[in-house]
Scaffold this active site. Sequence first.
Site, mmCIF file in Angstrom:
data_model
loop_
_atom_site.group_PDB
_atom_site.id
_atom_site.type_symbol
_atom_site.label_atom_id
_atom_site.label_comp_id
_atom_site.label_asym_id
_atom_site.label_seq_id
_atom_site.Cartn_x
_atom_site.Cartn_y
_atom_site.Cartn_z
ATOM 1 C CG HIS A 238 -1.598 -0.688 1.368
ATOM 2 N ND1 HIS A 238 -2.761 -0.962 0.701
ATOM 3 C CD2 HIS A 238 -2.241 -2.175 1.769
ATOM 4 C CE1 HIS A 238 -3.072 -3.090 0.949
ATOM 5 N NE2 HIS A 238 -2.875 -2.894 1.882
HETATM 6 O O1 RIB Z 1 -4.933 -0.478 4.896
HETATM 7 C C1 RIB Z 1 -3.046 0.131 4.864
HETATM 8 C C2 RIB Z 1 -2.689 0.997 6.204
HETATM 9 O O2 RIB Z 1 -2.692 0.511 7.174
HETATM 10 C C3 RIB Z 1 -1.437 0.835 5.563
HETATM 11 O O3 RIB Z 1 -0.633 1.833 5.382
HETATM 12 C C4 RIB Z 1 -0.846 -0.457 6.596
HETATM 13 O O4 RIB Z 1 1.181 0.181 6.462
HETATM 14 C C5 RIB Z 1 -1.443 0.103 8.217
HETATM 15 O O5 RIB Z 1 -0.677 1.462 8.410
#
Ligand code: RIB
Length: 309
Positions: A238
């Site tokens: 992500h």
């Molecule tokens: O939902 C994904 C996010 O939440 C990413 O940034 C992961 O590292 C957590 O922080």
Amino acid sequence: MSRLPIIIDTDPGQDDAAALWLALAHRDRLDLTFVATVAGNVGLDLTTANALRILDAAERPDMPVHRGADRPLVYDLEIADYISGPDGLAGAGLPLSSRAAHEEHAVDALIAALRAAPAPGLTLCPLGPLTNLALAFRLAPELLPRVERIVTMGGAIGLGNVTPAAEFNVYVDPHAAAIVYGCGRPIVMFGLGVTLQALASHDQIARFRDLGRCGRSLHGMLTRPRPGGFGTDGHPMHDLCVIAWLLWPELFSGRDCFVDVECAAGPQRGRTTIDWNGRTRRAPNAHVIATVEARDLFERVLEAFARLP
Ligand code: RIB
Ligand code: CA
């Protein structure tokens, strides 16, 4: 080409590690001023220890790490160790750092950096709950014009990942997210709609294993067994999308939209309602990214990681 001054605000987290390393691999283009940590994937002590571990792996003992908020503005902290592992970096195989975080609080450091920022200001890259940015914006609203852009991972145009309605970062601290999305500064938003596309292919994942310490560590994190994982297709990176967009915006596409954040407790807590079709006629407050060319992305990430220790 001048280097872009950025600050990464993070809750490492495997995908946060990938984002940090990618930024460090491109020192020629990105001037990372410091790393701020926030509670999210795991508690603040662990996210801070993980940021130091990640910087040690990249041989960057010079890079300051400032501890930030240890809980959201209003709700109790909820972590995601069921995904990232008990220490937040399952699969990384990195030793703990002997280095300590800087004594200045991350919010104070953020305010000082904004105050000292030359025009057009700083690019802020929050990769976790938005608590530190919200506190800074409330403490020093006069410095908001020094924020050139906020490029953030969080929210979702569709299903969430922590509840059906909400993505984790926004769910943990929706009040902070509402402050940031209402701050009036340019925002580039990477929600789950695009970040779940950021999957390296099986053969690309294998190639990380042949690189240096950082590549091998990312390989371990990408192939670790975890709930909701994608098996040998790795796991969605992500946060990596945020730094990749700064480097290669041509790999992404999106549109300007009005984004609203639901703060009330209940089944809709943390929902980001993204007005993709302009139905509300509300002025857009974010550029919402919807697509990424994943194969090209990871080919370029592999090239970058080849330059890391
Ligand atoms: O939902 C994904 C996010 O939440 C990413 O940034 C992961 O590292 C957590 O922080
Ligand atoms: Ca994160």
